[in-house]
Scaffold this motif. Structure first.
Motif, PDB file in Angstrom:
ATOM      1  N   LYS A  75      15.364  60.244 -57.452  1.00  0.00           N
ATOM      2  CA  LYS A  75      15.477  60.313 -56.000  1.00  0.00           C
ATOM      3  C   LYS A  75      14.076  60.155 -55.410  1.00  0.00           C
ATOM      4  CE  LYS A  75      15.207  65.374 -56.001  1.00  0.00           C
ATOM      5  NZ  LYS A  75      15.864  66.625 -55.555  1.00  0.00           N
ATOM      6  N   PRO A  76      13.983  59.816 -54.123  1.00  0.00           N
ATOM      7  CA  PRO A  76      12.665  59.610 -53.507  1.00  0.00           C
ATOM      8  C   PRO A  76      11.818  60.860 -53.614  1.00  0.00           C
ATOM      9  CG  PRO A  76      14.394  58.740 -52.108  1.00  0.00           C
ATOM     10  CD  PRO A  76      15.085  59.508 -53.201  1.00  0.00           C
ATOM     11  N   ARG A  77      10.538  60.644 -53.960  1.00  0.00           N
ATOM     12  CA  ARG A  77       9.576  61.725 -54.066  1.00  0.00           C
ATOM     13  C   ARG A  77       8.340  61.345 -53.267  1.00  0.00           C
ATOM     14  NH1 ARG A  77      10.189  64.811 -58.735  1.00  0.00           N
ATOM     15  NH2 ARG A  77       8.448  66.022 -57.909  1.00  0.00           N
ATOM     16  N   LEU A  91      -9.316  56.471 -50.416  1.00  0.00           N
ATOM     17  CA  LEU A  91      -8.437  56.778 -49.282  1.00  0.00           C
ATOM     18  C   LEU A  91      -7.404  57.789 -49.727  1.00  0.00           C
ATOM     19  CD1 LEU A  91      -7.424  56.125 -46.373  1.00  0.00           C
ATOM     20  CD2 LEU A  91      -5.904  54.430 -47.438  1.00  0.00           C
ATOM     21  N   ARG A  92      -7.392  58.925 -49.011  1.00  0.00           N
ATOM     22  CA  ARG A  92      -6.340  59.904 -49.283  1.00  0.00           C
ATOM     23  C   ARG A  92      -5.120  59.481 -48.494  1.00  0.00           C
ATOM     24  NH1 ARG A  92      -6.448  66.031 -50.825  1.00  0.00           N
ATOM     25  NH2 ARG A  92      -7.415  64.880 -52.537  1.00  0.00           N
ATOM     26  N   ALA A  93      -4.030  59.227 -49.230  1.00  0.00           N
ATOM     27  CA  ALA A  93      -2.841  58.644 -48.622  1.00  0.00           C
ATOM     28  C   ALA A  93      -1.619  59.478 -48.950  1.00  0.00           C
ATOM     29  CB  ALA A  93      -2.642  57.221 -49.108  1.00  0.00           C
ATOM     30  N   ALA A  94      -0.678  59.415 -48.037  1.00  0.00           N
ATOM     31  CA  ALA A  94       0.647  59.977 -48.274  1.00  0.00           C
ATOM     32  C   ALA A  94       1.498  58.863 -48.869  1.00  0.00           C
ATOM     33  CB  ALA A  94       1.240  60.501 -46.973  1.00  0.00           C
ATOM     34  N   VAL A  95       2.072  59.084 -50.042  1.00  0.00           N
ATOM     35  CA  VAL A  95       2.786  58.042 -50.778  1.00  0.00           C
ATOM     36  C   VAL A  95       4.192  58.530 -51.077  1.00  0.00           C
ATOM     37  CG1 VAL A  95       2.762  56.514 -52.781  1.00  0.00           C
ATOM     38  CG2 VAL A  95       0.591  57.367 -51.828  1.00  0.00           C
ATOM     39  N   THR A  96       5.179  57.656 -50.844  1.00  0.00           N
ATOM     40  CA  THR A  96       6.585  57.955 -51.133  1.00  0.00           C
ATOM     41  C   THR A  96       7.075  56.964 -52.186  1.00  0.00           C
ATOM     42  OG1 THR A  96       6.965  58.831 -48.927  1.00  0.00           O
ATOM     43  CG2 THR A  96       8.896  58.140 -50.170  1.00  0.00           C
ATOM     44  N   VAL A 105      12.471  44.202 -62.784  1.00  0.00           N
ATOM     45  CA  VAL A 105      11.206  43.805 -62.169  1.00  0.00           C
ATOM     46  C   VAL A 105      10.931  44.646 -60.945  1.00  0.00           C
ATOM     47  CG1 VAL A 105       9.966  41.891 -61.088  1.00  0.00           C
ATOM     48  CG2 VAL A 105      11.425  41.472 -63.087  1.00  0.00           C
ATOM     49  N   ALA A 106      11.963  44.968 -60.211  1.00  0.00           N
ATOM     50  CA  ALA A 106      11.811  45.826 -59.028  1.00  0.00           C
ATOM     51  C   ALA A 106      12.479  47.142 -59.331  1.00  0.00           C
ATOM     52  CB  ALA A 106      12.435  45.168 -57.814  1.00  0.00           C
ATOM     53  N   ALA A 107      11.708  48.075 -59.858  1.00  0.00           N
ATOM     54  CA  ALA A 107      12.272  49.366 -60.238  1.00  0.00           C
ATOM     55  C   ALA A 107      11.988  50.454 -59.203  1.00  0.00           C
ATOM     56  CB  ALA A 107      11.718  49.787 -61.605  1.00  0.00           C
ATOM     57  N   THR A 108      10.825  50.388 -58.556  1.00  0.00           N
ATOM     58  CA  THR A 108      10.428  51.442 -57.601  1.00  0.00           C
ATOM     59  C   THR A 108       9.739  50.802 -56.400  1.00  0.00           C
ATOM     60  OG1 THR A 108      10.090  52.995 -59.424  1.00  0.00           O
ATOM     61  CG2 THR A 108       9.123  53.574 -57.292  1.00  0.00           C
ATOM     62  N   VAL A 109      10.132  51.268 -55.211  1.00  0.00           N
ATOM     63  CA  VAL A 109       9.463  50.848 -53.969  1.00  0.00           C
ATOM     64  C   VAL A 109       8.500  51.957 -53.574  1.00  0.00           C
ATOM     65  CG1 VAL A 109       9.727  50.223 -51.563  1.00  0.00           C
ATOM     66  CG2 VAL A 109      11.418  49.457 -53.245  1.00  0.00           C
TER      67      VAL A 109
END
Length: 790
Positions: A75-77, A91-96, A105-109
């Motif tokens: 599930k999205p984290r 760069l400190r970033a918020a990542v989902t 090939v496209a497993a995670t966005v």
């Protein structure tokens, strides 16, 4: 130009929104298989530099296990990661991380945004949520048809539920409210239409009404209106901001009320007016009705009663104008809150006052505040502030305001009481110093009017008088002391008495004014400390002598307006009288003016209050009085009334004094003249002529006394004169005997000793006559005596 030029930079989209966030795609092995333009914009890496490379290489640290766990999640984290930028920055970033159902090939966005930008957006979102749920500012959104779309919690509470008003027009929210700010359209629909049309906000409008959640109490809001537009600039509607400023508005009203009270209360120096001024200031801001109860002594200008409770005998003031003023008696039981307030000298609040039988009318008071009127430790009365429409009891701040107003009113009432007392005393003094009636004279008919100035100005210093003189002549005087009050009245009385004393010396007008000027100048000297010198510096006076035998009138002026003469033919003219300086300057001469007056002429002596006021100049006033005198054949009393009725309406700024005389001439058969040469033998002829003349007049019973007087006066004249001696007999209200000669030595009455051979003549004259005296003429002197006609 936009009102807020940087408003376009305000963006409420989330930094993690796909339209703005940096996006990338990872395969099953955690390698980058997709790299969007936003990712390049955020980190600076071009797609050819990162595609096919492990995503872990973009991390500033090497938490490979953590990254694998995020990619393997079902599930999205979301997490916070430090990412490497192409330029070497971290760069400190918020990542989902969002896993896809079909891996390959496209497993995670992966979506990333600058953490600082995300925190700023979250703060904005919290602000909007706080305004919607916790702010005391009411927010209401209306569509382009000005119907309710949404309201925040504050609006919901004021309306007792916003849901019932959704889709309804704005006018339904507060149907009885009104805007009290007048610098914009007063109607809410017009205001909203103007904002929608122009886009210009309208801010800070004060609105008064009753909220549905609190329909009993009246509130005041500060309202602002702003237009809302979509991304294309098309109007979506408008929103209203409303802040309840009831307490602040009332505080401002209390402050303005105190300012207004300082200007209005106590300005009239009248007890009744001051009571009305207190009510006018306090209603309706503080109370719906104000009642003022005072003891009778205070109303009459006397000292307030002491030593007993004042609540037993008070009078309630009614009316706003002098025509409406009336009083009704009131009394308070010892246990009443009114009596408690008067006894403790403190305000007392009665939240549910009972209605007394004497109180009529539809308005029943919900709350009463009783405040004693205190000044100089004395209780002057009681002020009652009553509320009937406003259900709120008087709070502490309102009680403090009421006490402040009552203190101002008490000072004004006490000043008015003192002024009334002093004015009454000055008026009594002035009236006692003015002539109560003028003696009837054969020389003139007389009528007079004295119109005091408006009571707020004070008692003035006008005076007038008619003084009987020897030879059937009369002295006429009118004067004016500049100023008002007790000092002016006292100065007037002293000057009138001085003029009368000098007039009885038979001085001509110019000589009388010269002597009077010297006396006034002495009183005005620096060493004079009698309190009258200030008024004496502004004294004007006119003195005239009229002789009914010759018809000649002589007068002189000390800075006073000349008389107006209407002769028997009807022509009216201002006398050509050179005005001398006012009294008290000293050293400047006064001149006599003589005029022959035909019998029936009317002469008007007046003060400047008759012909001058603030609205018209003195020339217009003289023309007005001259026009009245064209009716000179009317009775003098009627002429006086006509003259005063012609005065401009309104309060008098100065006393107005008018003295009218109509001249008479003595008939030729009432006067007998005899010229005698300076020969003692002519005394016998003088007695013989006197006897015959009295017989002709039917006064034979006075023959003995008259012959004795004539004999002694003629003998005295023969003794000292160097020329002929004139004998004149006048039949008037009394028998007048006059002997004139060219000598300037005055005879003196003395008591002769037993062995003296002379000195008894004037003593005998004084015994048989009413009055006798000497007056000086340009050619000598005249000795006269009056004998009463039985």
């Amino acid at each position: 130009m936009d009102r807020f030029p940087k408003a376009a930079n305000v963006d409420f989209h989330s930094p993690l929104d796909l339209s703005r966030a940096a996006a990338a795609v990872l395969d099953d092995d955690g390698r980058i298989s997709g790299w969007g333009p936003s990712a390049q914009h955020l980190l600076g890496h071009a797609p050819e530099d990162v595609l096919g490379r492990p995503a872990a290489e973009l991390l500033a640290a090497a938490p490979g296990q953590r990254l694998s766990a995020l990619c393997a999640a079902h599930k999205p984290r979301s997490t916070v990661l430090d990412l490497c930028c192409r330029d070497g920055r971290t760069l400190r970033a918020a990542v989902t991380f969002s896993p896809l159902a079909h891996r390959g090939v496209a497993a995670t966005v992966v979506v990333a945004a600058d953490l600082e930008a995300l925190r700023g957006w979250e703060a904005q979102l919290a602000l909007l949520q706080g305004m919607a749920t916790e702010s005391t500012v009411g927010l209401t959104i209306f569509d382009t048809d000005m119907r309710v779309v949404w309201g925040n919690v504050s609006t919901d509470l004021e309306l007792a539920g916003i849901a019932q008003y959704i889709g309804r027009p704005a006018a339904d929210l507060f149907p009885e409210g009104e805007f009290i700010s007048r610098h914009h359209p007063p109607d809410e629909d017009q205001i909203m239409e103007q904002v929608l049309t122009t886009g210009d906000p309208i801010m800070g409008m004060h609105y008064r009404g009753r909220a549905p959640a609190d329909p009993v109490r009246e509130h005041v809001w500060s309202c602002s209106y702003h237009r809302m537009v979509d991304a294309r600039g098309e109007p979506l509607g408008l929103f209203e901001e409303s802040l309840d400023i009831t307490e602040r508005y009332r505080a401002q009203e209390r402050l303005s009320l105190l300012v207004r009270a300082g200007k209005r209360i106590g300005a009239s120096l009248d007890v009744r007016r001051t009571a009305a001024e207190l009510a006018d200031v306090a209603v309706p801001q503080l109370a719906d009705e104000v009642l003022v109860d005072l003891p009778p002594a205070v109303i009459e200008g006397r000292q307030p009663p002491t030593g007993s409770a004042p609540g037993h005998s008070l009078l309630r003031m009614h009316g706003r104008t002098p025509e409406e003023f009336r009083t009704t008696p009131v009394s308070y039981p010892p246990t009443s809150p009114q009596a408690m307030s008067l006894a403790t000298n403190r305000p007392v609040v009665d939240a549910s006052p009972p209605r007394t039988p004497a109180e009529t009318g539809p308005a029943v008071p919900h709350s009463c505040l009783f405040v004693p009127l205190l000044t100089r430790d004395a209780v002057l009365g009681l002020a009652t502030f009553r509320r009937s429409g406003n259900p709120d009891p008087f709070g502490p701040e309102e009680q403090t305001l009421a006490v402040e107003l009552a203190e101002r009113a008490a000072v004004g009432i006490d000043n008015a009481r003192r002024y009334t007392s002093q004015h009454a005393a000055a008026l009594v003094l002035q009236r006692s110093l003015l002539p109560q009636h003028l003696p009837e004279q054969s020389a003139v008919d007389v009528a007079y009017r004295y119109l005091p100035a408006d009571s707020r100005v004070g008692v003035g210093g006008d005076w007038f008088d008619l003084i009987p003189l020897s030879g059937a002549r009369v002295g006429l005087t009118v004067g004016d002391v500049v100023g008002h009050g007790m000092h002016a009245a006292a100065t007037m009385g002293r000057l009138r008495a001085t003029v009368r004393t000098l007039a009885l010396l038979d001085l001509d007008p110019a000589e009388l004014l010269t002597r009077l000027d010297g006396l006034v100048a002495q009183d005005s000297a620096p060493h004079a400390h009698d309190g009258l010198s200030d008024e004496a510096l502004g004294v004007t006076c006119l003195y005239a002598i009229y002789d009914p035998v010759s018809g000649r009138c002589a007068w002189a002026s000390a800075g006073h307006p000349p008389p107006i003469v209407a002769d028997a033919s009807g022509s009216v003219a201002l006398s050509a009288l050179p005005p001398g300086p006012p009294l008290g300057l000293g050293g400047l001469p006064y001149e006599n003016v003589e005029l022959n007056l035909s019998s029936g002429s009317v002469v008007a002596f007046f003060t400047d209050g008759v012909v001058e006021d603030r609205r018209t100049d003195i020339d217009s006033g003289i023309d007005r009085l001259s026009h009245v005198l064209t009716w000179q054949r009317c009775p003098l009393e009627e002429l006086c009334d006509r003259a005063l009725s012609a005065l401009p309406p309104g309060p008098q700024a100065d006393d107005a004094t008018l003295l009218l005389i109509r001249t008479r001439r003595l008939d030729a058969d009432q006067v007998a003249d005899l010229e005698l040469p300076p020969d003692p033998a002519m005394v016998a002829q003088a007695r013989t002529v006197t006897e015959r003349q009295l017989e002709t007049w039917g006064l034979s019973e006075l023959a003995f006394s008259a012959e004795l007087v004539v004999s002694e006066l003629v003998t005295n004249g023969m003794r000292y004169a160097t020329g002929p001696v004139m004998l004149r007999l006048i039949k008037d209200r009394s028998l007048l005997c006059e002997v004139s000669d060219n000598a300037h030595t005055a005879p003196h009455l003395r008591r002769a000793r037993r062995d003296d051979e002379g000195g008894r003549g004037l003593f005998l004259v004084a015994q048989v006559s009413q009055r006798w005296g000497t007056r000086y003429t340009s050619s000598g002197k005249t000795i006269w005596a009056e004998l009463a006609i039985p």
